[in-house]
Motif scaffolding. Sequence first.
Motif, PDB file in Angstrom:
ATOM      1  N   LYS A 174      50.657  27.984  38.749  1.00  0.00           N
ATOM      2  CA  LYS A 174      50.034  28.796  39.794  1.00  0.00           C
ATOM      3  C   LYS A 174      49.008  29.749  39.172  1.00  0.00           C
ATOM      4  O   LYS A 174      47.896  29.898  39.678  1.00  0.00           O
ATOM      5  N   VAL A 211      35.248  30.225  43.449  1.00  0.00           N
ATOM      6  CA  VAL A 211      35.796  29.854  44.755  1.00  0.00           C
ATOM      7  C   VAL A 211      36.324  31.079  45.491  1.00  0.00           C
ATOM      8  O   VAL A 211      36.042  31.272  46.680  1.00  0.00           O
ATOM      9  N   ILE A 212      37.037  31.930  44.811  1.00  0.00           N
ATOM     10  CA  ILE A 212      37.631  33.102  45.460  1.00  0.00           C
ATOM     11  C   ILE A 212      36.537  34.033  45.975  1.00  0.00           C
ATOM     12  O   ILE A 212      36.603  34.513  47.107  1.00  0.00           O
ATOM     13  N   SER A 266      35.633  29.582  38.707  1.00  0.00           N
ATOM     14  CA  SER A 266      34.657  28.705  39.349  1.00  0.00           C
ATOM     15  C   SER A 266      33.951  29.357  40.530  1.00  0.00           C
ATOM     16  O   SER A 266      33.054  28.764  41.124  1.00  0.00           O
ATOM     17  N   PHE A 300      45.951  27.826  38.010  1.00  0.00           N
ATOM     18  CA  PHE A 300      45.124  27.437  39.151  1.00  0.00           C
ATOM     19  C   PHE A 300      44.343  28.631  39.688  1.00  0.00           C
ATOM     20  O   PHE A 300      43.165  28.521  40.010  1.00  0.00           O
ATOM     21  N   GLN A 301      44.982  29.781  39.752  1.00  0.00           N
ATOM     22  CA  GLN A 301      44.301  30.991  40.221  1.00  0.00           C
ATOM     23  C   GLN A 301      43.152  31.357  39.286  1.00  0.00           C
ATOM     24  O   GLN A 301      42.058  31.709  39.734  1.00  0.00           O
ATOM     25  N   LYS A 302      43.371  31.259  37.993  1.00  0.00           N
ATOM     26  CA  LYS A 302      42.304  31.542  37.023  1.00  0.00           C
ATOM     27  C   LYS A 302      41.148  30.563  37.201  1.00  0.00           C
ATOM     28  O   LYS A 302      39.978  30.943  37.127  1.00  0.00           O
ATOM     29  N   TYR A 303      41.483  29.294  37.440  1.00  0.00           N
ATOM     30  CA  TYR A 303      40.461  28.273  37.671  1.00  0.00           C
ATOM     31  C   TYR A 303      39.623  28.623  38.900  1.00  0.00           C
ATOM     32  O   TYR A 303      38.392  28.553  38.870  1.00  0.00           O
ATOM     33  N   LEU A 304      40.290  29.016  39.992  1.00  0.00           N
ATOM     34  CA  LEU A 304      39.575  29.379  41.220  1.00  0.00           C
ATOM     35  C   LEU A 304      38.677  30.596  41.004  1.00  0.00           C
ATOM     36  O   LEU A 304      37.554  30.643  41.502  1.00  0.00           O
ATOM     37  N   GLU A 305      39.167  31.575  40.277  1.00  0.00           N
ATOM     38  CA  GLU A 305      38.371  32.768  39.993  1.00  0.00           C
ATOM     39  C   GLU A 305      37.163  32.425  39.122  1.00  0.00           C
ATOM     40  O   GLU A 305      36.041  32.857  39.399  1.00  0.00           O
TER      41      GLU A 305
END
Length: 109
Positions: A20, A32-33, A30, A23-28
Amino acid sequence: RPPALFLPGLLPTTMAESRKEEFQKYLEKSGVIDTLTKVLVNLYECPEKPQNAINFIKDSMGPPAPGGDVDKLQAQVKEQKVQLEAKDKEIEELKKKLSALAEEQKKAE
């Protein structure tokens, strides 16, 4: 007695939390967040809420920009508009000079 490695709930929770977090680091990373936050803030600030929030979000996000960042492309468009205006002005000045030279040549003949 099972080995300590297979304690119920311990390992899966740790692995799930780790995945989790990744994935959160990936979203940040890229963006996305940030993008979703901006879109949701725009939706929140709409004086008249759209009937279809999903379509609003899709329209706000728009199609992916070819070749990169939207802000970068907008800056490039702005710069090219300024360059185009300068070229248009230069063309007009050259047309005036050409016209004046043509008039002088007619008078000389």
